[in-house]
Design an enzyme around this catalytic site. Structure first.
Site, mmCIF file in Angstrom:
data_model
loop_
_atom_site.group_PDB
_atom_site.id
_atom_site.type_symbol
_atom_site.label_atom_id
_atom_site.label_comp_id
_atom_site.label_asym_id
_atom_site.label_seq_id
_atom_site.Cartn_x
_atom_site.Cartn_y
_atom_site.Cartn_z
ATOM 1 N N TRP A 1 0.837 -1.204 0.000
ATOM 2 C CA TRP A 1 0.000 0.000 0.000
ATOM 3 C C TRP A 1 0.873 1.255 0.000
ATOM 4 O O TRP A 1 0.518 2.276 -0.599
ATOM 5 C CB TRP A 1 -0.905 -0.006 1.236
ATOM 6 C CG TRP A 1 -1.740 1.246 1.384
ATOM 7 C CD1 TRP A 1 -2.960 1.498 0.829
ATOM 8 C CD2 TRP A 1 -1.406 2.428 2.145
ATOM 9 N NE1 TRP A 1 -3.405 2.744 1.191
ATOM 10 C CE2 TRP A 1 -2.466 3.337 1.997
ATOM 11 C CE3 TRP A 1 -0.314 2.783 2.931
ATOM 12 C CZ2 TRP A 1 -2.476 4.577 2.601
ATOM 13 C CZ3 TRP A 1 -0.318 4.032 3.533
ATOM 14 C CH2 TRP A 1 -1.398 4.915 3.370
ATOM 15 N N HIS A 2 2.043 1.167 0.661
ATOM 16 C CA HIS A 2 2.902 2.344 0.739
ATOM 17 C C HIS A 2 3.555 2.686 -0.596
ATOM 18 O O HIS A 2 3.926 3.846 -0.819
ATOM 19 C CB HIS A 2 3.981 2.131 1.801
ATOM 20 C CG HIS A 2 3.484 2.330 3.198
ATOM 21 N ND1 HIS A 2 2.822 1.348 3.899
ATOM 22 C CD2 HIS A 2 3.523 3.410 4.021
ATOM 23 C CE1 HIS A 2 2.485 1.818 5.092
ATOM 24 N NE2 HIS A 2 2.890 3.063 5.196
ATOM 25 N N GLY A 3 3.757 1.707 -1.447
ATOM 26 C CA GLY A 3 4.372 2.024 -2.720
ATOM 27 C C GLY A 3 4.517 0.799 -3.603
ATOM 28 O O GLY A 3 4.569 -0.334 -3.112
ATOM 29 N N PHE B 1 2.369 8.307 -1.381
ATOM 30 C CA PHE B 1 1.616 7.075 -1.168
ATOM 31 C C PHE B 1 0.140 7.279 -1.458
ATOM 32 O O PHE B 1 -0.650 6.398 -1.329
ATOM 33 C CB PHE B 1 1.797 6.566 0.268
ATOM 34 C CG PHE B 1 3.252 6.414 0.635
ATOM 35 C CD1 PHE B 1 4.152 5.911 -0.284
ATOM 36 C CD2 PHE B 1 3.701 6.790 1.876
ATOM 37 C CE1 PHE B 1 5.491 5.777 0.046
ATOM 38 C CE2 PHE B 1 5.043 6.655 2.218
ATOM 39 C CZ PHE B 1 5.935 6.149 1.303
#
Length: 474
Positions: free
Chosen positions: A324-326, A474
């Site tokens: 989800w962060h990247g 993000f």
């Protein structure tokens, strides 16, 4: 528009003045929504249409879920919103990542494939407002509350500018009464809100950008040239930078909301004083970790299907949380490391739960240091540009042959970054059981005034280069 820009300060002053000059609550809500959309459009106006379309679709689907009388229909609508939201998020955020990995997979089979170049711009805040919408529709599907009939109220919940682009990820239950019941700025809210705003700017401009970022960049931009001392000081620096950058944003968000009469949930509670990794995730990015727990971990079955399934669910939750962060495998490794930490910790605790030594102060402090070290190791993978850089930096941490000479030769910026991180950790331990709002509320007015004056002076005099908030990507 960033919180640490002059443009935002002018924008916020105007919003505050006009918001309090309008008498009718309904009109003030329309004005807040308009201001939120102006705030978002200032970055990239065309993507405002995507935000409005996404908001409208989820608001309408929530009505359909609530109106559906058969389970099959309700499932159909919730699947529809999941597909739409995740498809949009996937297109903007993961298209390049998927194509590159597909090409790499074909390469291992001897097939040469060069994917077309995609110039996709990631809409700022899409990960955050997508999670807002998904939690709303999932809660309606689970029958937790009835949907709002007002498009404006729902749009304000999703688009409220203090939390729109980088959280906290607020649940509708935390905002509904605040949106439906009239409110306005109060003296106490303004005082505490502006205090949090100053703290957030201090964390971002002075600590994250001026003290920590230069040392972290020196390591992560050229890891091949770094020695052991820079590997340590750079890792310390990024540990401080990522906290001060994101906690700074959250403090500004809470402060701006409080000044307008709204209360957003605390997103950080002294995470570098965590005793254990589950404790860390109860203190770091609280709104995301609780979202992943409630909608992903529990959705996967949580701990309801035996020990091995529980460990699998933990790992999956953290891996997806990392992704989800990247869109990069380094983020997956970061999430995977935390998944492994949590699984080991839970396994050991289940075996040693009755042991009294767990309450021993020295053991707890030692475990706290071990937790911080594990978190720092994981941050290397979060910040590194690729696998080889992350592995190289991690290896250099343990190259003690060059450490002493490197420490002697280290510059003042490295030493200041290390000392500042250590001071930050001490502060987290001293105020481990308090959140920042409690701390400021109970502080003597003269001491608070002096502290604010010092922080403001340092913000104004800070020579650091301005960086975008890390979590904007993000």
């Amino acid at each position: 528009m960033q919180f640490d820009s002059f443009t935002f300060l002018v924008f916020f002053a105007l919003v505050l003045a006009i918001y309090n000059a309008i008498a009718a609550w309904s009109a003030r809500k329309w004005f807040l929504l308009l201001a939120s959309y102006i705030f978002y459009a200032a970055w990239n106006a065309p993507f405002l249409l995507l935000l409005i379309a996404s908001t409208t679709l989820d608001w309408w689907i929530a009505q359909r879920i609530d109106a559906a009388t058969e389970t099959r229909q309700r499932k159909g609508w919730i699947v529809a919103t999941l597909l739409v939201n995740l498809s949009v998020l996937g297109y903007f955020k993961y298209s390049r990542f998927l194509l590159d990995n597909f090409a790499a997979l074909l390469g291992t089979l001897g097939v040469h494939y060069v994917p077309a170049k995609l110039d996709i711009v990631l809409p700022i805040g899409i990960s955050f407002y997508t999670f807002h919408s998904l939690s709303y529709c999932l809660d309606i599907y689970r029958g937790k509350f009835a949907p709002t009939r007002s498009w404006r109220d729902y749009a304000l919940y999703v688009g409220f500018f203090p939390q729109l682009v980088a959280g906290p990820i607020v649940r509708f239950t935390q905002m509904r009464a605040q949106i439906e019941i009239p409110r306005r700025s109060t003296a106490a809210g303004l005082g505490l809100g502006l205090t949090l705003l100053v703290l957030g700017l201090f964390e971002k401009i002075v600590l994250a950008d001026s003290i920590f970022a230069p040392v972290a960049d020196a390591l992560f931009n050229k890891p091949q040239a770094a020695g052991s001392a820079l590997a340590w000081s750079g890792t310390f620096a990024f540990t401080g930078q990522i906290f001060c950058d994101f906690a700074g944003y959250s403090s500004c968000a809470l402060g701006a909301a409080l000044a307008l009469g709204f209360t957003l949930p605390i997103n950080f509670r002294n995470p570098y004083a965590a005793i254990g990794f589950s404790d860390f995730w109860r203190r770091w990015h609280i709104s995301l970790s609780s979202w992943l727990r409630d909608y992903l971990y529990i959705g996967l079955g949580g701990n309801r299907h035996g020990a091995w399934r529980m460990y699998l669910n933990l790992m999956l939750t953290m891996l997806i949380g990392g992704l989800w962060h990247g869109a990069a495998w380094t983020f997956v490794v970061w999430g995977g490391l935390h998944g492994i930490y949590l699984c080991i910790e839970r396994a050991i605790r289940e075996q040693l739960a009755p042991a009294r030594w767990q309450q021993n102060a020295i053991v707890r402090f030692g475990y706290g240091l071990l937790t911080l070290f594990g978190v720092m190791l994981a941050w290397i993978w979060f910040r590194a540009s690729d696998f080889s850089s992350a592995w190289l930096i991690q290896s250099k941490l343990f190259d003690v042959s060059t450490l002493r000479a490197g420490i002697i030769a280290s510059g003042s910026d490295q030493r200041i970054a290390v000392v500042t991180l250590l001071a930050l950790v001490v502060v987290h331990w001293l105020f481990r059981e308090r959140d920042i709002k409690q701390l400021f509320t109970r502080m003597h007015p003269l001491l608070l005034g002096l502290l604010l004056a010092i922080m403001l002076s340092m913000v104004v005099l800070s020579p650091g280069e301005n960086h975008a908030f890390i979590y904007f990507q993000f």
